[in-house]
Write an enzyme that holds these catalytic residues in place. Sequence first.
Site, PDB file in Angstrom:
ATOM      1  N   ASP A 272       0.742  -1.130   0.053  1.00  0.00           N
ATOM      2  CA  ASP A 272      -0.029   0.214   0.217  1.00  0.00           C
ATOM      3  C   ASP A 272       0.881   1.166   0.090  1.00  0.00           C
ATOM      4  O   ASP A 272       2.203   0.949   0.477  1.00  0.00           O
ATOM      5  CB  ASP A 272      -1.064   0.062   1.331  1.00  0.00           C
ATOM      6  CG  ASP A 272      -2.120   0.903   0.979  1.00  0.00           C
ATOM      7  OD1 ASP A 272      -2.090   1.556   0.064  1.00  0.00           O
ATOM      8  OD2 ASP A 272      -3.260   0.504   1.647  1.00  0.00           O
ATOM      9  N   GLU A 474     -17.602   9.800   5.011  1.00  0.00           N
ATOM     10  CA  GLU A 474     -16.886   8.475   5.097  1.00  0.00           C
ATOM     11  C   GLU A 474     -15.923   8.263   3.981  1.00  0.00           C
ATOM     12  O   GLU A 474     -16.042   8.279   2.990  1.00  0.00           O
ATOM     13  CB  GLU A 474     -17.842   7.382   5.321  1.00  0.00           C
ATOM     14  CG  GLU A 474     -18.827   7.183   4.173  1.00  0.00           C
ATOM     15  CD  GLU A 474     -19.618   6.062   4.605  1.00  0.00           C
ATOM     16  OE1 GLU A 474     -19.439   5.015   5.413  1.00  0.00           O
ATOM     17  OE2 GLU A 474     -20.521   5.873   3.563  1.00  0.00           O
TER      18      GLU A 474
END
Length: 734
Positions: A272, A474
């Site tokens: 990542d 979110e």
Amino acid sequence: MKSAKAVAPVTLLLIFSLSLLAQTNQPLPKYKNPRLPVEERVNDLVSRMTLEEKVSQMIDRAPAIQRLGIPAYNWWNESLHGVARAGVATVFPQAIGLAAMWDTDLMWRVADVISTEARAKHHEAARQGNFDRYKGLTMWSPNINIFRDPRWGRGQETYGEDPYLTARLGVQFVKGLQGNDPKYYKVISTPKHYAVHSGPEPERHRFDAVTDPRDLYETYLPAFEACIKEGGADSVMCAYNRYGGEACCASDTLLRKLLRDDWRFKGYVVSDCGAISDIQAGHKLVKTLAEASAMAVKLGTDLSCGQEYKTLAEAVKRGLISEAEIDVSLRRLFTARFKLGMFDPPEMVAFTKIPMSENDSPAHRQLSLEAARESMVLLKNAGGLLPLKKDLKQIAVIGPTADDPLVLLGNYNGTPSRAVTLLEGIKHKVAPQTTVVYEQGCKLVEAGVSDKAVALAAESDVVIFVGGITPRLEGEEMNVPLEGFHGGDRTDIRLPKVQEELLKALGATGKPLVLVMTSGSALAVNWANENVPAIIQTWYPGEEGGTALADVLFGDANPAGRLPVTFYKSIEQLPPFEDYRMAGRTYRYFTGAPLYPFGYGLSYTRFTYSKLEVPKRAKTGANVTVKVRVTNAGKLAGDEVVQLYVKDVKATVPVPLRALQGFKRIHLQPGQSQVVSFTLTPRQLSLIDSRFKRVVEPGEFEIAVGGAQPGTRSPSTQVVTAKVTLTGAVLAIK
């Protein structure tokens, strides 16, 4: 004859090389010979590279090496629910909405379209010499983390809380992306984030997720294992966090023992973005970035999303890693590029013929609409309020997300050429003589209710309130300075206070009221569940979300979506967010009463179940066949999602309360019946024993089949149960 502009740079290099070699009678280098095996070509190419050149190819933005004819390549591309961040593309429902379809066939078709558009975009960019980010063929999707807690802001990117549902959908998504060509990948799929990763977002760069091995093997790993073993995923992305003290991108347990040794994974691992830096700066496992880079490569992370691997040359000089160990990663990375056809003439790779006209095509838009329709979940329909009549005199549409295009898109999204908001869909659907009035009524979170909205509702025949949350609230590591939100996550799962205040005011008008919810996660709408006649969950439904919602509201589509997550009544029902143990979480371990259970969803028709066939006894090593007759006992055609759950009644160790082990979405006309068959394998009847090994024990199992979980009260479907006894010795499962 094609112009030079229309030929990819790699092809020009190959043509030039072949011409030059023909004139000089020099043998063709093995790596340039498309007739040789890929392994032989890769080994030859890597052997010709200097250490500095090798290191340069191990970061996401890999530069060209002109002397070897290696073009620049950017490994970073996204395709969560459509080709993302690369201009106009078909935008499908957000991943959580795709999960709510409970439809493996449609999931494959969606992924196939995404890879078609990715190929079209890639070759168009390559013809223009554009090798920037989001132009490549290595797609960092799907996100198959388990959505264990509704507070996690990135849960919208997942397929929900269940490992079996996630695995089945993930496998089809991987297959749809990678294609079925015997020699070349269409694109490469990268399931992420491996592993045990689901918030909190603000802590992910230093957080250590702790579970016992049972939760690891029963919940967090099955989808990854399935996507690799069954789906054939050629890449995996490792997560930011630690698991059991080891950084996931430098984990002997996750990357060597499980991924390489146990699962026989042959592809490459990408970090990542910035996760290699976290090994040093966040987790503080080493003192220098060179040490972090060496550790990650030695343990199996081949590619860095970021610049960290530029320190590998220094690491070799310091004796932290050998060039031979770096070569292992180089071979994996170039194997992927060769299998994508990047070093072969375009005429050898069928996918290069996909034209740009395939991107954002009418057929692809229609598929997005189909997916959006299937993703809609009808949660309540008291008194049969829905479907609405199209020729009502006046309909009031109220709410902060009714006319917001962003709620269609979710995150990691592309840009639709045309987006139909929920309000627009309603306006387009009603009869010409029907008036649709609209007022926002309130903001998402900030206090203040519009009196005008309530007045419009009072003079209308029906009120449709569209609210919830949006991707502005979110998502991934966000700064949301509002009460109830933190770092992209939520600290409260209730409908925002101001929206509930407006909803109550609308209800007080006495007019029929429909609640349409937008969100990528569960909302605790307890007041609405008691007081609002009809409730629909739309998720973030994609470019045709408004059309799909209107189809459901007015009866042109019969809803059949099912919840891929549990809707809780409050966060008080949940363990602390930071606790990664599964006890008390998801339908498999939650002992309380949910607002709406996992697998729940209503229909405008009614389905009955009969003639459940389950053998009374079977051997521990045998498959168990389950058959049931499903009948549409209502007056409308519709889809039914047939679900099969297993409960191990006599287990000697802790096991889930029940576990989904089969599902099929079927379509039935009124009065039509269909026999649906499932085959339960020994693995599906297994458990993790006291030594943390997977085994099948003899004993009693309850099999429940229906349109919902056992114990669910649903007016539109039922559940039937039977028991089977397994006999014989304990059987080990590999």
